[in-house]
Design a protein around this motif. Structure first.
Motif, PDB file in Angstrom:
ATOM      1  N   GLN A 119     -54.797 -12.197 116.960  1.00  0.00           N
ATOM      2  CA  GLN A 119     -55.292 -11.010 117.464  1.00  0.00           C
ATOM      3  C   GLN A 119     -56.725 -10.903 117.527  1.00  0.00           C
ATOM      4  OE1 GLN A 119     -55.460  -7.864 114.142  1.00  0.00           O
ATOM      5  NE2 GLN A 119     -55.338  -6.420 115.632  1.00  0.00           N
ATOM      6  N   ALA A 120     -57.326 -11.629 116.786  1.00  0.00           N
ATOM      7  CA  ALA A 120     -58.845 -11.583 116.993  1.00  0.00           C
ATOM      8  C   ALA A 120     -59.266 -12.625 118.063  1.00  0.00           C
ATOM      9  CB  ALA A 120     -59.419 -12.303 115.521  1.00  0.00           C
ATOM     10  N   THR A 121     -58.558 -13.596 118.364  1.00  0.00           N
ATOM     11  CA  THR A 121     -58.901 -14.305 119.719  1.00  0.00           C
ATOM     12  C   THR A 121     -58.447 -13.443 120.802  1.00  0.00           C
ATOM     13  OG1 THR A 121     -58.060 -16.386 118.316  1.00  0.00           O
ATOM     14  CG2 THR A 121     -58.229 -16.550 120.637  1.00  0.00           C
ATOM     15  N   SER A 122     -57.484 -12.941 120.980  1.00  0.00           N
ATOM     16  CA  SER A 122     -56.916 -12.143 122.168  1.00  0.00           C
ATOM     17  C   SER A 122     -58.150 -11.103 122.397  1.00  0.00           C
ATOM     18  CB  SER A 122     -55.568 -11.736 122.295  1.00  0.00           C
ATOM     19  OG  SER A 122     -55.747 -10.637 121.253  1.00  0.00           O
ATOM     20  N   GLU A 123     -58.552 -10.406 121.396  1.00  0.00           N
ATOM     21  CA  GLU A 123     -59.324  -9.230 121.373  1.00  0.00           C
ATOM     22  C   GLU A 123     -60.764  -9.546 121.830  1.00  0.00           C
ATOM     23  OE1 GLU A 123     -58.651  -6.612 118.031  1.00  0.00           O
ATOM     24  OE2 GLU A 123     -56.786  -5.987 118.880  1.00  0.00           O
ATOM     25  N   LYS A 124     -61.095 -10.683 121.571  1.00  0.00           N
ATOM     26  CA  LYS A 124     -62.458 -11.251 121.421  1.00  0.00           C
ATOM     27  C   LYS A 124     -62.766 -11.027 122.947  1.00  0.00           C
ATOM     28  CE  LYS A 124     -65.298 -15.333 120.666  1.00  0.00           C
ATOM     29  NZ  LYS A 124     -65.196 -16.641 119.889  1.00  0.00           N
ATOM     30  N   GLU A 125     -61.749 -11.317 123.910  1.00  0.00           N
ATOM     31  CA  GLU A 125     -62.096 -11.155 125.406  1.00  0.00           C
ATOM     32  C   GLU A 125     -61.522  -9.844 125.961  1.00  0.00           C
ATOM     33  OE1 GLU A 125     -64.009 -13.175 127.200  1.00  0.00           O
ATOM     34  OE2 GLU A 125     -64.313 -14.352 125.315  1.00  0.00           O
TER      35      GLU A 125
END
Length: 101
Positions: A87-93
């Protein structure tokens, strides 16, 4: 949608019953993996509260000698931590797509 399906499959597999009783070594290995994933999520500042409570339940079960329950809770905590990392990785961008230009 594809990530949601992947996360759902990961969570379902973590609940799959094992064919044999878990040992203390199984518990320690599963707990270490869950703790490492949880620390990674915390490092990304996206640790879910359910991960923390599930890790606590795993430790409590392990301390009580219920290694089957401890391993299951550890695997669940690991899956939750990995999902929070995704989730954190996908929401980072992803936020950039919602930015008004």
């Amino acid at each position: 949608m594809k990530r949601s399906l992947t996360l759902a499959m990961l969570l379902l597999l973590s609940f799959a019953p094992s064919a044999r009783a878990a040992s203390e070594a199984d518990y320690k290995a599963a707990y270490a993996a869950a703790e490492a994933a949880s620390k990674e999520a915390a490092g990304m500042r996206n640790q879910w509260t359910t991960t923390v409570s599930t890790l606590a339940a795993a430790r409590k079960a392990g301390d009580g000698g219920d290694f089957d329950r401890a391993v299951a809770a550890s695997k669940e905590a690991e899956a939750l931590a990995k999902a929070s990392v995704v989730q954190a990785t996908s929401e980072k961008e992803a936020w950039k797509a919602m930015e008004i230009r």
